[in-house]
Motif scaffolding. Sequence first.
Motif, short mmCIF file in Angstrom:
data_model
loop_
_atom_site.label_atom_id
_atom_site.label_comp_id
_atom_site.label_asym_id
_atom_site.label_seq_id
_atom_site.Cartn_x
_atom_site.Cartn_y
_atom_site.Cartn_z
N GLY A 268 -91.43 22.92 -7.62
CA GLY A 268 -92.70 23.23 -8.28
C GLY A 268 -93.86 23.19 -7.32
N TYR A 269 -95.04 22.96 -7.87
CA TYR A 269 -96.28 23.02 -7.11
C TYR A 269 -96.76 21.60 -6.80
CZ TYR A 269 -96.11 27.83 -8.76
OH TYR A 269 -95.72 29.11 -9.03
N GLU A 270 -96.26 21.05 -5.71
CA GLU A 270 -96.56 19.67 -5.35
C GLU A 270 -98.04 19.48 -5.07
OE1 GLU A 270 -95.11 16.24 -2.17
OE2 GLU A 270 -94.69 18.35 -1.79
N HIS A 271 -98.64 20.39 -4.31
CA HIS A 271 -100.05 20.24 -3.95
C HIS A 271 -100.93 20.20 -5.20
CE1 HIS A 271 -103.86 20.81 -1.85
NE2 HIS A 271 -104.12 21.79 -2.70
N GLU A 272 -100.69 21.11 -6.14
CA GLU A 272 -101.51 21.18 -7.35
C GLU A 272 -101.33 19.93 -8.21
OE1 GLU A 272 -99.95 23.63 -6.05
OE2 GLU A 272 -101.39 25.28 -5.86
N LEU A 273 -100.08 19.47 -8.38
CA LEU A 273 -99.83 18.30 -9.20
C LEU A 273 -100.48 17.06 -8.57
CD1 LEU A 273 -98.51 17.10 -11.68
CD2 LEU A 273 -96.37 16.90 -10.40
N THR A 274 -100.37 16.92 -7.26
CA THR A 274 -101.01 15.79 -6.59
C THR A 274 -102.52 15.85 -6.76
OG1 THR A 274 -99.23 15.75 -4.94
CG2 THR A 274 -101.27 14.61 -4.38
N SER A 351 -112.59 20.00 -13.86
CA SER A 351 -112.42 21.45 -14.01
C SER A 351 -111.29 21.96 -13.12
CB SER A 351 -113.72 22.19 -13.69
OG SER A 351 -114.13 21.94 -12.37
N ILE A 352 -111.19 21.42 -11.90
CA ILE A 352 -110.10 21.81 -11.00
C ILE A 352 -108.76 21.35 -11.58
CG2 ILE A 352 -109.09 21.34 -8.73
CD1 ILE A 352 -111.97 21.23 -7.65
N ALA A 353 -108.72 20.11 -12.09
CA ALA A 353 -107.48 19.61 -12.69
C ALA A 353 -107.08 20.47 -13.88
CB ALA A 353 -107.68 18.16 -13.13
N TYR A 354 -108.05 20.86 -14.71
CA TYR A 354 -107.75 21.69 -15.90
C TYR A 354 -107.12 23.02 -15.48
CZ TYR A 354 -108.45 24.28 -20.23
OH TYR A 354 -108.25 25.04 -21.36
N GLU A 355 -107.70 23.67 -14.45
CA GLU A 355 -107.18 24.97 -14.02
C GLU A 355 -105.79 24.83 -13.41
OE1 GLU A 355 -108.13 28.12 -14.29
OE2 GLU A 355 -109.68 27.40 -15.65
N MET A 360 -99.93 25.77 -14.12
CA MET A 360 -98.56 25.24 -14.10
C MET A 360 -97.91 25.28 -15.47
SD MET A 360 -98.66 22.05 -11.36
CE MET A 360 -100.06 21.21 -12.06
N GLY A 361 -98.61 25.81 -16.48
CA GLY A 361 -98.03 25.98 -17.80
C GLY A 361 -98.32 24.87 -18.78
N VAL A 375 -108.96 8.73 -21.92
CA VAL A 375 -107.55 9.04 -21.71
C VAL A 375 -107.41 10.54 -21.47
CG1 VAL A 375 -105.22 9.00 -22.65
CG2 VAL A 375 -106.83 7.17 -23.23
N PHE A 376 -106.77 10.92 -20.37
CA PHE A 376 -106.38 12.31 -20.11
C PHE A 376 -104.86 12.39 -20.16
CE2 PHE A 376 -110.53 12.13 -18.08
CZ PHE A 376 -111.09 13.37 -18.35
N TRP A 377 -104.33 13.47 -20.74
CA TRP A 377 -102.88 13.62 -20.77
C TRP A 377 -102.49 15.10 -20.80
CZ3 TRP A 377 -105.77 12.76 -25.08
CH2 TRP A 377 -105.51 13.54 -26.20
N PHE A 378 -101.28 15.38 -20.32
CA PHE A 378 -100.74 16.73 -20.36
C PHE A 378 -99.23 16.64 -20.19
CE2 PHE A 378 -101.82 15.77 -15.99
CZ PHE A 378 -100.77 16.26 -15.23
N GLU A 379 -98.55 17.71 -20.57
CA GLU A 379 -97.10 17.80 -20.42
C GLU A 379 -96.76 19.02 -19.58
OE1 GLU A 379 -95.20 17.89 -24.21
OE2 GLU A 379 -96.01 15.95 -24.86
N LEU A 380 -95.72 18.90 -18.77
CA LEU A 380 -95.27 20.01 -17.93
C LEU A 380 -93.75 20.15 -17.99
CD1 LEU A 380 -97.34 19.59 -14.62
CD2 LEU A 380 -97.74 21.23 -16.46
N ARG A 381 -93.29 21.38 -17.93
CA ARG A 381 -91.86 21.66 -17.77
C ARG A 381 -91.62 21.86 -16.27
NH1 ARG A 381 -90.65 26.46 -21.91
NH2 ARG A 381 -88.56 26.18 -21.02
#
Length: 676
Positions: A268-274, A351-355, A360-361, A375-381
Motif C-alpha cells: 500500500g501507500y506507506e508514506h501517505e499512511l504515515t 486537510s492533508i490527512a483527509y485527502e 486510499m479509499g 477523536v479522529f477515526w477511519f477504516e482502510l482495506r
Amino acid sequence: MTAISVWGTSSPAIGMREVVGLSIIYTLYNLTAWYMARYQRLLPVRDQVLFTAIFDPIMLSAWLFLMGRASILFTSFYLFTILGFGFRIGILPMRICQAVAIAGFGLVAVYSPIWQGETMAAVSHTVVLLIVPLYASTLIRNLHAARNHAESESKAKSQLLANVSHELRTPLTGIVSSAQLIAAEHHDPSILERVTAILDLSSALDGEIKQLLDLSKIQAGTGQSEMTTFRLDAVTRHLRIALEPIALRKGIALDIAYDGAISAPILGYEHELTSVLMNLAGNAVKFTDKGRVSVSVSLIHDRASEYVVSFRVSDTGIGIPQEHLDKIFEPFYQVETGSKRKYGGTGLGTSIAYEHVRRMGGNLQVDSRAGEGTVFWFELRLKKSPHEMAAAPEPSRDMPGPVSRRRILIADDHPVNLRLLQEMLIKDGHDVEAVHSGVEALECLAANEYDAIFLDFNMTDMDGAQVFQIYRFGKVKTAPTFFITADTSETTQRKLLAVGAGGVIHKPITFHKLRTALVADPADYPLTIGDDESATPRQRDAQPVLDVRSQLKIVPVEYISMDAIENLLEINSSRQFLEAMLGDAISDIDKLVEQLARSAAAEDIEAIRHEAHSLKGVSLSVGAVRLASTAGRLMGLSAQELRSTRHQWLREAQELAAESIKSLNAILENRIALDG
C-alpha cells in the motif's frame, strides 16, 4: 436514371447513384479521420486539424447540394462546425474552416436550382457565416486569455509552494548545521539551552514546510506515491519514536496500541499512511496539555487477500467546538484566529490527512467536545503483500558516533551550506575536499579516489545525478555517493534512487544524517535518509541481482544539457540560428572524432590532446556534457595511458559522439516541428 428528391425537391440531375456515392465517400472520410486520430503517428496532430478543417465543410456542402429544399434548414451546421473548431482548437483552424465553408456554400448557392431561387436567403446565410465567427473569435480570445491567466495563476501558486522546499530548506540547513557545530564546540549549559531552542524551532519550521509541500502535491494531483511493501507495525514504531519525547516534555501519556493479528506485510501507500497518523497524532499531542493521547490500530476483518483495519486517534485536549467541525478539513482553517492564538501551525494537517485517507479509499471522521477532547477515526482495506518481509527492527534512538577517518568529496554551489557541511565532516575527523560545481566535482573524481561522495542535487551547472552518471560511466567500482536535496517530491525521489547511487539525504543536514550514510551497509543501498533521520532502504521485490555493467544499460542518461540550448536561444531565438549552431557542432564533432581515431591509430599523443581539447570546447558549446567530460579526461591522461587504453577511450568517445549527435538532431527536429 430517375431523378429523386431527398428531403424535398432536388435537381433532376441528381439520382440515387450520386447519393449512394456521396454516402460511401462520407463514410470513408469519417473512418479515415477516426483512424488518424487514433494512430497519430500516421499524421501529425497539426496536419490532422488542417485536414478536417478543410474537408468537414466540403462534405457538408456536398450534402446540402443533394438535400434539395430541406438544405435551407441545415445551413446552421456550417456555424456548428466553424465554431466547434474555434472553441475546441483555436482561431486559425476556425478561419480555415470558415473560408472553406463560405466557398462551399457559394458553390451550392450558384449551382443548386433550389438556391438559385432563394437569392436573399443565400445572401443572408453568407452574411451570417461572415459575421458570427468574427464576433465569436473575440469571445474565444477573451476565453483563452482568461483560461491562460487562471492557469498561470494556478501554476504560479503551485510553483511558489514547490519552491518553498529549496528556498526555505536550504538556509534552514545552514541554521541547523551551525547550531549543531556550536553544540559540539561548547559545553556551557546556557549556550546548549539556546542551541536546543534553535534546533526545536528549526524542526517545527521544517514540519510546516513539509505540510505546504504536501498540499501543493495534492492540489497538483501528484500527491500519491507508488505502492510499496511495508509492515504496519513499523509505522506505529515510527510514530512512537517521533512523538514520545514531545509527550514526555509536556507531561502527558502517549498510548499506541497495535493489533498483533495484523502480521502479514502490507502492499500500500506507506508514506501517505504515515503522514496521516503523524498529522493526527501530532495535533493531538500539540493540543493536549494534560491527560493522554491514544492511537490504536485494530483488525476488523482478516480476509484471504486483505485486512480491514480501523485507525483511531483520541486525546483529552482542548477539543473543537461543534460549529467548527464541518470546516476542520478545509485547508488553512484554524479554530483559533487573530493575534491571541496560543497554538501555532498552518492549519493544513487535518486537510492533508483527509485527502490522503480519501485517496486510499477511506473516510476520515471526527467527533469532539470543547474542553473534553477529540477523536479522529477511519477504516482502510489494506492488501496483503505477496512478498515476505522480515519484522521491522526497533529503531535506534542513539545518534551514530563518528566513523573512522574517510576521504570525502562534497559538492554544493551554495557557499554557506558547503562550508558548514565541510566543517561538520572535518569535525568528525574526515579529510574533506569541497568544490562549488558539478564540473569541478568531475575534475576531482577524474584525478582522485574517494571513500565517499556527497553531491547537492540542485547545482546550477549540472545536477548531482548527472555528475554521478558521468563519474560512473566506464568504472567498475565507484565510491558510495549520496545526493543532498531539499526536494522531497516523489518524482525526484524515484529519479535519484534509480541512478544506482548510495542514496538520498533530505535537507536540513545533521550530524546524524551524515553519520547514518557513512556507516550504512552497502547491501542496503539505495537509502532514503529523511526528516526522521532514519535510513530507509529502498523496497525491492525478488529480482535477479544486476552487476554494474547491466545497470548501465537501464540507467536513464542525458547526453545534452538543455541549459546550453536555452542559452543559445537567449542569444538568438530564430530557428535559422539554432540550425546553424547545432549543424556546425554536429559536423565538428563528427570530424573531430574521426581525427581522434586516426591520431589514436598513429599514437600521435599531441594530436590526441589537441583534438580532445577542441572536442571538449565544441561539446560544451551545445551542452554535450558527457562527451565533453570524456574529452576532458583524455586531456589529463599521460602518454602511456593514452597509448595503453586507446581502444577503450576511443570506443567510448565514438559511442558518446553518436548519441550526442542523435540527441542534437532530435532537438532540431522538435524545433522545426514547433515552428512549422
